[in-house]
Design a protein around this motif. Structure first.
Motif, mmCIF file in Angstrom:
data_model
loop_
_atom_site.group_PDB
_atom_site.id
_atom_site.type_symbol
_atom_site.label_atom_id
_atom_site.label_comp_id
_atom_site.label_asym_id
_atom_site.label_seq_id
_atom_site.Cartn_x
_atom_site.Cartn_y
_atom_site.Cartn_z
ATOM 1 N N THR A 189 0.788 -1.242 0.251
ATOM 2 C CA THR A 189 0.333 0.258 -0.229
ATOM 3 C C THR A 189 0.645 1.422 -0.114
ATOM 4 O OG1 THR A 189 0.033 0.597 2.352
ATOM 5 C CG2 THR A 189 -1.846 -1.370 1.511
ATOM 6 N N MET A 190 0.546 2.648 -0.217
ATOM 7 C CA MET A 190 1.110 3.982 -0.139
ATOM 8 C C MET A 190 2.565 3.461 -0.848
ATOM 9 S SD MET A 190 0.058 4.626 3.600
ATOM 10 C CE MET A 190 -0.976 4.585 4.610
ATOM 11 N N PHE A 191 2.061 3.328 -2.472
ATOM 12 C CA PHE A 191 3.048 3.298 -3.458
ATOM 13 C C PHE A 191 3.632 4.347 -3.921
ATOM 14 C CE2 PHE A 191 4.462 1.847 -8.181
ATOM 15 C CZ PHE A 191 6.147 1.553 -7.498
ATOM 16 N N PRO A 219 -1.365 3.045 -4.808
ATOM 17 C CA PRO A 219 -1.186 4.283 -5.271
ATOM 18 C C PRO A 219 -1.108 4.966 -4.115
ATOM 19 C CG PRO A 219 -2.775 3.764 -6.318
ATOM 20 C CD PRO A 219 -2.363 2.465 -5.306
ATOM 21 N N ARG A 220 -0.158 5.697 -3.510
ATOM 22 C CA ARG A 220 -0.777 7.243 -2.789
ATOM 23 C C ARG A 220 -1.528 7.587 -2.922
ATOM 24 N NH1 ARG A 220 1.538 7.904 2.220
ATOM 25 N NH2 ARG A 220 3.826 6.713 2.666
ATOM 26 N N ASN A 221 -3.116 8.423 -3.027
ATOM 27 C CA ASN A 221 -3.686 8.899 -3.632
ATOM 28 C C ASN A 221 -4.546 9.423 -3.091
ATOM 29 O OD1 ASN A 221 -6.865 8.415 -5.244
ATOM 30 N ND2 ASN A 221 -5.768 8.305 -6.275
ATOM 31 N N VAL A 222 -4.416 11.007 -3.007
ATOM 32 C CA VAL A 222 -5.576 11.806 -2.623
ATOM 33 C C VAL A 222 -6.865 11.593 -2.205
ATOM 34 C CG1 VAL A 222 -6.600 14.161 -2.446
ATOM 35 C CG2 VAL A 222 -4.267 13.491 -2.973
ATOM 36 N N ARG A 223 -7.856 11.042 -2.990
ATOM 37 C CA ARG A 223 -9.095 10.551 -3.232
ATOM 38 C C ARG A 223 -9.186 9.738 -2.372
ATOM 39 N NH1 ARG A 223 -11.475 14.395 -5.522
ATOM 40 N NH2 ARG A 223 -13.509 13.739 -6.713
ATOM 41 N N ALA A 234 -13.657 4.860 -1.437
ATOM 42 C CA ALA A 234 -13.406 5.050 -2.577
ATOM 43 C C ALA A 234 -13.898 5.361 -3.938
ATOM 44 C CB ALA A 234 -11.620 5.236 -2.681
ATOM 45 N N ILE A 235 -14.279 3.881 -3.711
ATOM 46 C CA ILE A 235 -14.527 3.425 -5.143
ATOM 47 C C ILE A 235 -16.466 3.756 -5.081
ATOM 48 C CG2 ILE A 235 -15.655 0.800 -6.398
ATOM 49 C CD1 ILE A 235 -13.698 -0.567 -4.636
ATOM 50 N N LEU A 236 -16.391 4.292 -4.644
ATOM 51 C CA LEU A 236 -18.278 5.270 -4.431
ATOM 52 C C LEU A 236 -17.704 6.400 -4.439
ATOM 53 C CD1 LEU A 236 -20.752 4.174 -1.642
ATOM 54 C CD2 LEU A 236 -20.526 2.820 -4.644
ATOM 55 N N TYR A 237 -17.195 7.324 -3.770
ATOM 56 C CA TYR A 237 -16.136 8.752 -4.263
ATOM 57 C C TYR A 237 -15.707 9.077 -5.379
ATOM 58 C CZ TYR A 237 -14.055 12.902 -2.576
ATOM 59 O OH TYR A 237 -13.526 14.302 -2.252
ATOM 60 N N ALA A 242 -7.125 6.495 -9.030
ATOM 61 C CA ALA A 242 -6.238 5.399 -9.554
ATOM 62 C C ALA A 242 -6.307 4.655 -8.151
ATOM 63 C CB ALA A 242 -4.562 6.003 -9.985
ATOM 64 N N GLY A 243 -5.914 5.272 -6.991
ATOM 65 C CA GLY A 243 -6.678 4.060 -6.636
ATOM 66 C C GLY A 243 -8.034 3.165 -5.830
#
Length: 264
Positions: A189-191, A219-223, A234-237, A242-243
């Motif tokens: 995680t957080m790649f 990945p590291r991902n702001v969203r 995140a999948i709904l947001y 990328a995340g």
């Protein structure tokens, strides 16, 4: 599914901040999105998985604490989420007292296993157990109840050191309370692909653990970081970020490994 009524996966790492709860929420959502019936059991007193799925604290009339102490069943404590096919047994701060309350009980390690062996819990195809960032009686209950452990591992310098401790713990659990406990896989995680150290960690982990490491890199991902504050996976947001796409790929890998396991 398989010879088991369901597949119980503990998501654990004694180190905090590695994306454990984020992985639980988004993997569960991805599995639910492709038609699996999924249950999360939130075993962390902080209740981040519950909050991240939009479960208001005022609605947590019953929680995983009530299930663990045996006063209520899973079906009584379960709440539906905004994600179709995804339910949760939420967490409350009551869990902080769990260890002290039952530390002298002979069955203290098997409370969750007994609860998840009931028919109402066995109706889910996947049960994901989100553990606190420590190895305590709650994590022990999760490992005693689970078929396998999925380990989120942050791409940072001390990752392998923490992982070796966790693998030792899993071996201890296997030798004492759950001889069939398996490692479902290691998810990195957080790649950050721009970071040479992260690239080196990925290389080292794959060298040491081979096929146990998922191909998917989260990945590291702001969203992904923003999503919990809106009470959404995140999948709904933001499905296209990328995340989210990475967690969909991870779900595909998890299911593929399950198919291979059943065929073996």
């Amino acid at each position: 599914m398989s010879l088991e009524k369901n597949r119980i996966i503990t998501i654990a790492n004694q180190k905090g901040g590695v994306g454990k709860t984020t992985t639980a929420i988004n993997l569960a959502t991805a599995l639910a999105a492709i038609g699996e019936r999924v249950l999360i059991v939130d075993l962390d007193p902080q209740g981040n998985a519950s909050t991240g799925l939009g479960i208001d604290r005022r609605d947590r009339r019953l929680s995983s604490y009530d299930v663990l102490i045996g006063t209520h069943s899973v079906s009584e404590a379960v709440l539906e989420t905004a994600v179709p096919n995804l339910s949760i047994v939420p967490s409350t701060m009551d869990l902080l007292g769990f260890e002290m309350e039952i530390s002298q009980q002979a069955d203290r390690v098997f409370r969750l296993k007994r609860a998840l062996n009931q028919d109402d819990a066995r109706a889910y195809s996947y049960v994901l157990l989100d553990c606190p960032p420590s190895f305590n009686l709650l994590t022990m209950n999760a490992m005693a109840a689970a078929h396998s452990v999925l380990v989120p591992l942050q791409c940072e310098f001390f990752a392998l050191e923490g992982l070796s401790q966790l693998l030792d713990t899993i071996n201890q659990v296997r030798q004492t309370v759950n001889p069939t406990l398996d490692i479902q896989g290691i998810v990195l995680t957080m790649f950050d692909s721009r970071n040479n150290l992260a690239q080196q960690v990925v290389s080292d982990v794959r060298e040491h653990l081979g096929e146990k490491v998922y191909a998917t890199l989260i990945p590291r991902n702001v969203r992904v970081s923003e999503a919990p504050s809106y009470g959404k996976p995140a999948i709904l947001y933001d499905l296209k970020c990328a995340g989210s796409q990475a967690y969909l790929q991870l779900a595909s890998e998890v299911i593929q490994r399950e198919r291979q396991r059943k065929a073996a």
